[in-house]
Motif scaffolding. Structure first.
Motif, PDB file in Angstrom:
ATOM      1  N   ASP A  37       0.835  -1.200   0.000  1.00 14.34           N
ATOM      2  CA  ASP A  37       0.000   0.000   0.000  1.00 14.34           C
ATOM      3  C   ASP A  37       0.869   1.250   0.000  1.00 14.34           C
ATOM      4  O   ASP A  37       0.396   2.347  -0.270  1.00 14.34           O
ATOM      5  N   MET A  38       2.156   1.069   0.347  1.00 14.64           N
ATOM      6  CA  MET A  38       3.096   2.183   0.432  1.00 14.64           C
ATOM      7  C   MET A  38       4.516   1.644   0.320  1.00 14.64           C
ATOM      8  O   MET A  38       4.797   0.534   0.776  1.00 14.64           O
ATOM      9  N   ILE A  39       5.381   2.437  -0.293  1.00 15.20           N
ATOM     10  CA  ILE A  39       6.808   2.116  -0.361  1.00 15.20           C
ATOM     11  C   ILE A  39       7.549   3.178   0.442  1.00 15.20           C
ATOM     12  O   ILE A  39       7.250   4.367   0.331  1.00 15.20           O
ATOM     13  N   VAL A  40       8.523   2.740   1.230  1.00 13.09           N
ATOM     14  CA  VAL A  40       9.368   3.667   1.980  1.00 13.09           C
ATOM     15  C   VAL A  40      10.818   3.403   1.573  1.00 13.09           C
ATOM     16  O   VAL A  40      11.292   2.275   1.644  1.00 13.09           O
ATOM     17  N   ILE A  41      11.483   4.471   1.120  1.00  8.64           N
ATOM     18  CA  ILE A  41      12.897   4.360   0.736  1.00  8.64           C
ATOM     19  C   ILE A  41      13.643   5.592   1.216  1.00  8.64           C
ATOM     20  O   ILE A  41      13.059   6.647   1.415  1.00  8.64           O
ATOM     21  N   GLY A  42      14.932   5.430   1.384  1.00  8.57           N
ATOM     22  CA  GLY A  42      15.786   6.554   1.753  1.00  8.57           C
ATOM     23  C   GLY A  42      16.370   7.181   0.508  1.00  8.57           C
ATOM     24  O   GLY A  42      16.280   6.647  -0.591  1.00  8.57           O
ATOM     25  N   THR A  43      16.980   8.327   0.712  1.00  8.02           N
ATOM     26  CA  THR A  43      17.665   8.977  -0.394  1.00  8.02           C
ATOM     27  C   THR A  43      19.018   9.467   0.081  1.00  8.02           C
ATOM     28  O   THR A  43      19.178   9.880   1.231  1.00  8.02           O
ATOM     29  N   HIS A  44      19.973   9.394  -0.822  1.00 10.97           N
ATOM     30  CA  HIS A  44      21.325   9.855  -0.531  1.00 10.97           C
ATOM     31  C   HIS A  44      21.448  11.358  -0.752  1.00 10.97           C
ATOM     32  O   HIS A  44      22.494  11.930  -0.514  1.00 10.97           O
ATOM     33  N   SER A  45      20.399  11.971  -1.238  1.00 11.35           N
ATOM     34  CA  SER A  45      20.367  13.416  -1.487  1.00 11.35           C
ATOM     35  C   SER A  45      21.516  13.880  -2.364  1.00 11.35           C
ATOM     36  O   SER A  45      22.140  14.899  -2.118  1.00 11.35           O
ATOM     37  N   ARG A  46      21.790  13.124  -3.402  1.00 11.42           N
ATOM     38  CA  ARG A  46      22.833  13.523  -4.353  1.00 11.42           C
ATOM     39  C   ARG A  46      22.343  14.696  -5.181  1.00 11.42           C
ATOM     40  O   ARG A  46      21.168  14.810  -5.495  1.00 11.42           O
ATOM     41  N   THR A  47      23.276  15.529  -5.558  1.00 10.29           N
ATOM     42  CA  THR A  47      22.933  16.663  -6.414  1.00 10.29           C
ATOM     43  C   THR A  47      23.994  16.803  -7.491  1.00 10.29           C
ATOM     44  O   THR A  47      25.041  16.173  -7.442  1.00 10.29           O
ATOM     45  N   GLY A  48      23.705  17.630  -8.454  1.00 11.06           N
ATOM     46  CA  GLY A  48      24.682  17.979  -9.479  1.00 11.06           C
ATOM     47  C   GLY A  48      25.190  16.796 -10.265  1.00 11.06           C
ATOM     48  O   GLY A  48      24.436  15.910 -10.656  1.00 11.06           O
ATOM     49  N   ILE A  49      26.495  16.779 -10.487  1.00  9.21           N
ATOM     50  CA  ILE A  49      27.115  15.760 -11.332  1.00  9.21           C
ATOM     51  C   ILE A  49      26.971  14.372 -10.711  1.00  9.21           C
ATOM     52  O   ILE A  49      26.815  13.384 -11.421  1.00  9.21           O
ATOM     53  N   ASP A  50      26.999  14.300  -9.370  1.00  6.82           N
ATOM     54  CA  ASP A  50      26.817  13.021  -8.680  1.00  6.82           C
ATOM     55  C   ASP A  50      25.491  12.382  -9.069  1.00  6.82           C
ATOM     56  O   ASP A  50      25.413  11.201  -9.366  1.00  6.82           O
ATOM     57  N   ARG A  51      24.428  13.174  -9.061  1.00  8.74           N
ATOM     58  CA  ARG A  51      23.094  12.666  -9.395  1.00  8.74           C
ATOM     59  C   ARG A  51      23.017  12.282 -10.865  1.00  8.74           C
ATOM     60  O   ARG A  51      22.436  11.273 -11.225  1.00  8.74           O
ATOM     61  N   LEU A  52      23.640  13.101 -11.710  1.00  6.60           N
ATOM     62  CA  LEU A  52      23.636  12.822 -13.136  1.00  6.60           C
ATOM     63  C   LEU A  52      24.323  11.490 -13.432  1.00  6.60           C
ATOM     64  O   LEU A  52      23.825  10.675 -14.199  1.00  6.60           O
ATOM     65  N   LEU A  53      25.448  11.244 -12.796  1.00  7.85           N
ATOM     66  CA  LEU A  53      26.206  10.027 -13.043  1.00  7.85           C
ATOM     67  C   LEU A  53      25.586   8.807 -12.371  1.00  7.85           C
ATOM     68  O   LEU A  53      25.577   7.717 -12.932  1.00  7.85           O
ATOM     69  N   MET A  54      25.091   8.972 -11.173  1.00 10.55           N
ATOM     70  CA  MET A  54      24.581   7.847 -10.396  1.00 10.55           C
ATOM     71  C   MET A  54      23.093   7.584 -10.645  1.00 10.55           C
ATOM     72  O   MET A  54      22.606   6.520 -10.351  1.00 10.55           O
ATOM     73  N   GLY A  55      22.375   8.581 -11.163  1.00  8.91           N
ATOM     74  CA  GLY A  55      20.941   8.419 -11.323  1.00  8.91           C
ATOM     75  C   GLY A  55      20.269   8.570  -9.974  1.00  8.91           C
ATOM     76  O   GLY A  55      20.923   8.818  -8.967  1.00  8.91           O
ATOM     77  N   SER A  56      18.997   8.434  -9.931  1.00 13.44           N
ATOM     78  CA  SER A  56      18.290   8.536  -8.664  1.00 13.44           C
ATOM     79  C   SER A  56      17.301   7.392  -8.557  1.00 13.44           C
ATOM     80  O   SER A  56      16.280   7.366  -9.236  1.00 13.44           O
ATOM     81  N   ILE A  57      17.628   6.464  -7.696  1.00 11.20           N
ATOM     82  CA  ILE A  57      16.733   5.332  -7.446  1.00 11.20           C
ATOM     83  C   ILE A  57      15.401   5.845  -6.921  1.00 11.20           C
ATOM     84  O   ILE A  57      14.338   5.442  -7.394  1.00 11.20           O
ATOM     85  N   ALA A  58      15.460   6.755  -5.952  1.00 15.51           N
ATOM     86  CA  ALA A  58      14.232   7.287  -5.364  1.00 15.51           C
ATOM     87  C   ALA A  58      13.355   7.948  -6.423  1.00 15.51           C
ATOM     88  O   ALA A  58      12.139   7.724  -6.466  1.00 15.51           O
ATOM     89  N   GLU A  59      13.967   8.746  -7.288  1.00 18.97           N
ATOM     90  CA  GLU A  59      13.192   9.426  -8.329  1.00 18.97           C
ATOM     91  C   GLU A  59      12.532   8.420  -9.268  1.00 18.97           C
ATOM     92  O   GLU A  59      11.361   8.557  -9.623  1.00 18.97           O
ATOM     93  N   HIS A  60      13.270   7.385  -9.663  1.00 18.73           N
ATOM     94  CA  HIS A  60      12.711   6.365 -10.550  1.00 18.73           C
ATOM     95  C   HIS A  60      11.536   5.650  -9.876  1.00 18.73           C
ATOM     96  O   HIS A  60      10.500   5.419 -10.515  1.00 18.73           O
ATOM     97  N   VAL A  61      11.686   5.308  -8.599  1.00 20.05           N
ATOM     98  CA  VAL A  61      10.610   4.617  -7.881  1.00 20.05           C
ATOM     99  C   VAL A  61       9.382   5.521  -7.788  1.00 20.05           C
ATOM    100  O   VAL A  61       8.257   5.079  -8.049  1.00 20.05           O
ATOM    101  N   VAL A  62       9.587   6.790  -7.448  1.00 19.21           N
ATOM    102  CA  VAL A  62       8.458   7.723  -7.346  1.00 19.21           C
ATOM    103  C   VAL A  62       7.731   7.835  -8.684  1.00 19.21           C
ATOM    104  O   VAL A  62       6.501   7.798  -8.747  1.00 19.21           O
ATOM    105  N   ARG A  63       8.467   7.937  -9.762  1.00 22.52           N
ATOM    106  CA  ARG A  63       7.864   8.116 -11.091  1.00 22.52           C
ATOM    107  C   ARG A  63       7.125   6.878 -11.602  1.00 22.52           C
ATOM    108  O   ARG A  63       6.179   6.994 -12.367  1.00 22.52           O
ATOM    109  N   HIS A  64       7.560   5.692 -11.195  1.00 30.85           N
ATOM    110  CA  HIS A  64       7.001   4.472 -11.771  1.00 30.85           C
ATOM    111  C   HIS A  64       6.141   3.647 -10.814  1.00 30.85           C
ATOM    112  O   HIS A  64       5.552   2.663 -11.233  1.00 30.85           O
ATOM    113  N   SER A  65       6.069   4.039  -9.561  1.00 34.57           N
ATOM    114  CA  SER A  65       5.283   3.283  -8.591  1.00 34.57           C
ATOM    115  C   SER A  65       3.787   3.511  -8.791  1.00 34.57           C
ATOM    116  O   SER A  65       3.350   4.597  -9.160  1.00 34.57           O
TER     117      SER A  65
END
Length: 157
Positions: A115-143
């Motif tokens: 009924d709900m998903i709970v995940i943490g985030t590493h709070s990456r920004t900038g080039i780090d986020r671009l290179l690593m992607g965002s698991i949290a963002e992908h889950v939010v967009r596709h859940s």
């Protein structure tokens, strides 16, 4: 709002542990069933073509199998430690999957009927986020169910 099943995505980071605490607190409040998921992303090994497919030998080496066993054992240890720390009195189902983390969490959520998903985030920004992607963002967009993304601000950040 009725929450019967909470899926919590974990890894061996302090960010995931912080999120797990939130997820288990929610589960305790709603007396919900917890699904605990740890996704093991495959280790990329150099190709070894010493095996002969015609003779029935495979490309899997003893070292590859050892790595898989180490990953399985580490995943089990992470899950067991999290259940021991936060899961007292709750019904907990655990998933240890291989593959892409974000897709694995979404697939487990469907399989578990969360009924709900709970995940943490590493709070990456900038080039780090671009290179690593965002698991949290992908889950939010596709859940298909609500996702609680628990940030953790590090001291000194």
């Amino acid at each position: 709002m009725l929450i019967k099943k909470v899926l919590i995505g974990i890894d061996n980071s302090k960010f995931a542990e912080h999120a797990a605490k939130y997820g288990f607190d929610i589960a305790h409040k709603f007396k919900a069933h917890v699904g605990l998921v740890h996704i093991v992303e495959p280790v990329i090994m150099p190709y070894n073509n010493s095996g002969d497919p015609l003779m029935g030998s495979s490309d899997m080496t003893v070292a590859d199998i050892d790595i898989i066993n180490i990953q399985n054992n580490a995943s089990k240890a992470i899950i067991d430690a999290t259940i021991k720390k936060f899961g007292d009195g709750l019904d907990v189902t655990h998933f240890s999957e291989f593959g892409d983390t974000a897709d694995g969490i979404i697939n487990c959520s469907k399989e578990f009927g969360a009924d709900m998903i709970v995940i943490g985030t590493h709070s990456r920004t900038g080039i780090d986020r671009l290179l690593m992607g965002s698991i949290a963002e992908h889950v939010v967009r596709h859940s298909e169910v609500p996702v609680l993304v628990v940030p953790m601000v590090e001291v000194g950040s």
